[in-house]
Design an enzyme around this catalytic site. Structure first.
Site, PDB file in Angstrom:
ATOM      1  N   ASN A   7       0.867  -1.176   0.000  1.00 56.94           N
ATOM      2  CA  ASN A   7       0.000   0.000   0.000  1.00 56.94           C
ATOM      3  C   ASN A   7       0.902   1.223   0.000  1.00 56.94           C
ATOM      4  OD1 ASN A   7      -1.803   2.044   0.563  1.00 56.94           O
ATOM      5  ND2 ASN A   7      -2.312   1.319   2.638  1.00 56.94           N
ATOM      6  N   TRP A   8       1.014   1.853  -1.161  1.00 58.64           N
ATOM      7  CA  TRP A   8       1.948   2.985  -1.271  1.00 58.64           C
ATOM      8  C   TRP A   8       1.407   4.239  -0.604  1.00 58.64           C
ATOM      9  CZ3 TRP A   8       4.134   2.834  -7.034  1.00 58.64           C
ATOM     10  CH2 TRP A   8       4.754   1.595  -7.244  1.00 58.64           C
ATOM     11  N   LYS A   9       0.120   4.227  -0.271  1.00 58.84           N
ATOM     12  CA  LYS A   9      -0.525   5.401   0.340  1.00 58.84           C
ATOM     13  C   LYS A   9      -0.312   6.644  -0.546  1.00 58.84           C
ATOM     14  CE  LYS A   9      -0.189   3.188   4.806  1.00 58.84           C
ATOM     15  NZ  LYS A   9      -0.107   3.296   6.260  1.00 58.84           N
ATOM     16  N   HIS A  93      -9.552   1.215   5.122  1.00 61.44           N
ATOM     17  CA  HIS A  93      -8.268   1.375   5.828  1.00 61.44           C
ATOM     18  C   HIS A  93      -8.490   2.326   7.009  1.00 61.44           C
ATOM     19  CE1 HIS A  93      -4.161   2.511   6.714  1.00 61.44           C
ATOM     20  NE2 HIS A  93      -3.788   1.433   6.039  1.00 61.44           N
ATOM     21  N   GLU A  95      -6.822   4.697   8.008  1.00 65.20           N
ATOM     22  CA  GLU A  95      -6.568   6.100   7.663  1.00 65.20           C
ATOM     23  C   GLU A  95      -7.788   6.728   6.985  1.00 65.20           C
ATOM     24  OE1 GLU A  95      -2.811   5.444   5.705  1.00 65.20           O
ATOM     25  OE2 GLU A  95      -1.920   4.982   7.651  1.00 65.20           O
ATOM     26  N   GLU A 162      -5.374  -4.903  10.734  1.00 63.06           N
ATOM     27  CA  GLU A 162      -4.288  -3.967  11.002  1.00 63.06           C
ATOM     28  C   GLU A 162      -4.562  -3.250  12.312  1.00 63.06           C
ATOM     29  OE1 GLU A 162      -2.273  -2.626   7.121  1.00 63.06           O
ATOM     30  OE2 GLU A 162      -4.131  -1.509   7.250  1.00 63.06           O
ATOM     31  N   GLY A 168       2.554   2.165  10.891  1.00 61.93           N
ATOM     32  CA  GLY A 168       3.527   3.243  10.743  1.00 61.93           C
ATOM     33  C   GLY A 168       4.248   3.608  12.026  1.00 61.93           C
ATOM     34  N   SER A 207       3.421  -2.228  10.373  1.00 60.99           N
ATOM     35  CA  SER A 207       4.871  -2.290  10.536  1.00 60.99           C
ATOM     36  C   SER A 207       5.486  -3.629  10.119  1.00 60.99           C
ATOM     37  CB  SER A 207       5.267  -1.935  11.977  1.00 60.99           C
ATOM     38  OG  SER A 207       4.861  -0.601  12.273  1.00 60.99           O
ATOM     39  N   GLY A 228       2.765  -1.154   4.345  1.00 55.72           N
ATOM     40  CA  GLY A 228       2.758   0.256   4.002  1.00 55.72           C
ATOM     41  C   GLY A 228       4.170   0.746   3.724  1.00 55.72           C
ATOM     42  N   GLY A 229       4.789   1.353   4.746  1.00 62.53           N
ATOM     43  CA  GLY A 229       6.110   1.976   4.602  1.00 62.53           C
ATOM     44  C   GLY A 229       7.139   1.123   3.871  1.00 62.53           C
TER      45      GLY A 229
HETATM   46  P1  PGA Z   1       2.820   0.274   7.731  1.00 68.42           P
HETATM   47  O1  PGA Z   1       1.334   0.489   7.121  1.00 68.42           O
HETATM   48  O2  PGA Z   1       3.330  -0.998   7.118  1.00 68.42           O
HETATM   49  O3  PGA Z   1       3.578   1.489   7.297  1.00 68.42           O
HETATM   50  O4  PGA Z   1       2.659   0.157   9.195  1.00 68.42           O
HETATM   51  C1  PGA Z   1       0.477  -0.592   6.917  1.00 68.42           C
HETATM   52  C2  PGA Z   1      -0.822  -0.102   6.346  1.00 68.42           C
HETATM   53  O5  PGA Z   1      -1.297   0.961   6.807  1.00 68.42           O
HETATM   54  O6  PGA Z   1      -1.411  -0.721   5.442  1.00 68.42           O
END
Ligand code: PGA
Length: 245
Positions: A7-9, A93, A95, A162, A168, A207, A228-229
């Site tokens: 997930n590049w966000k 998600h 977010e 998640e 993150g 993470s 994500g990251g």
């Molecule tokens: P993260 O994000 O790997 O940066 O913790 C995961 C996500 O929000 O899908």
């Protein structure tokens, strides 16, 4: 089969996205034990699709609207994502739930729209730290899973667990916590919907990186990871994909 989803966000201008996609294409090989999916920001989807052509990597969107089309300024329909080459879309998600006030009912409508457009939704659920500390983790997750996953989804169902406090932050749930939590949600969901085991994949996210992916992916209740990251760093993401065996 395990899912490795990046997930590049809101990251990736054309040049960066092109470089990342190029590295993934060069390093990720066909492997029946996994399905690799990347979810770039919408404006670069067509470019990333071109850059990944021929690679065993699927495309996904990061969100979609519940309507097929219409006067919804700034939104993207599931059909538009499918048209841009996507096979998957992340919905619900945290977010979006937190930052955009999305609730289970809306997430369910989005997931339903995704299914109708021929996409497989990746439906996210997760408890906050306050909810975990109050001993409400399972109650929250069951509610989110039962109410966010539409009953009309009749093919594969993908839920991504998640924990909000692990996204993150560098904090990951322990293997024991993941297995206990995901196992309980998985069994309850299968029972409630009367589904066969093979219809449901529960991914873990929060993470995930090259250093912990192998142990997480080896857990029986884990059907893959949502990253994500670490999905923005080609070497990390490829190492996570390589952790499937
Ligand atoms: P993260 O994000 O790997 O940066 O913790 C995961 C996500 O929000 O899908």
């Amino acid at each position: 089969m395990k899912y490795i989803v990046g997930n590049w966000k809101m990251n990736g201008l054309t040049a960066e996205a092109q470089a990342l996609a190029g590295e993934l294409k060069s390093n990720i090989r066909e492997n029946a034990a996994r399905k690799v999916v990347v979810c770039p920001p919408a404006p670069v989807l067509p470019m990333v699709q071109g850059a990944l052509k021929g690679a065993p990597i699927f495309l996904g969107g990061q969100d979609c609207h519940y309507a097929e089309k219409g006067a919804y300024t700034g939104d993207i329909s599931a059909a538009m994502l499918a048209d841009a080459g996507c096979r998957y879309v992340i919905v619900g998600h945290s977010e979006r739930r937190v930052g955009h006030g999305e609730n289970d009912a809306l997430v369910s409508r989005k997931a339903e729209a995704a299914g109708k457009a021929g996409l497989t939704p990746i439906i996210c659920i997760g408890e906050t730290l306050a909810e975990r500390e109050a001993g409400k983790t399972l109650e929250i997750l069951m509610r989110q899973a039962f109410q966010s996953v539409p009953k009309s989804l009749n093919e594969e169902i993908i839920i991504a667990y998640e924990p909000v406090w692990a996204i993150g932050t560098g904090k990951t749930a322990t293997e024991g916590e993941i297995e206990e939590t995901q196992g309980a949600v998985r069994q309850a969901f299968l029972r409630e919907r009367g589904l066969e085991q093979s219809r449901l994949s529960v991914l873990y996210g929060g993470s995930v990186k090259a250093g912990n992916a192998g142990a997480i992916l080896a857990l029986p209740s884990v059907g893959g990871v949502l990253v994500g990251g670490a999905s923005l760093i080609a070497e990390e993401f490829c190492a996570i994909a390589a952790a499937v065996n």
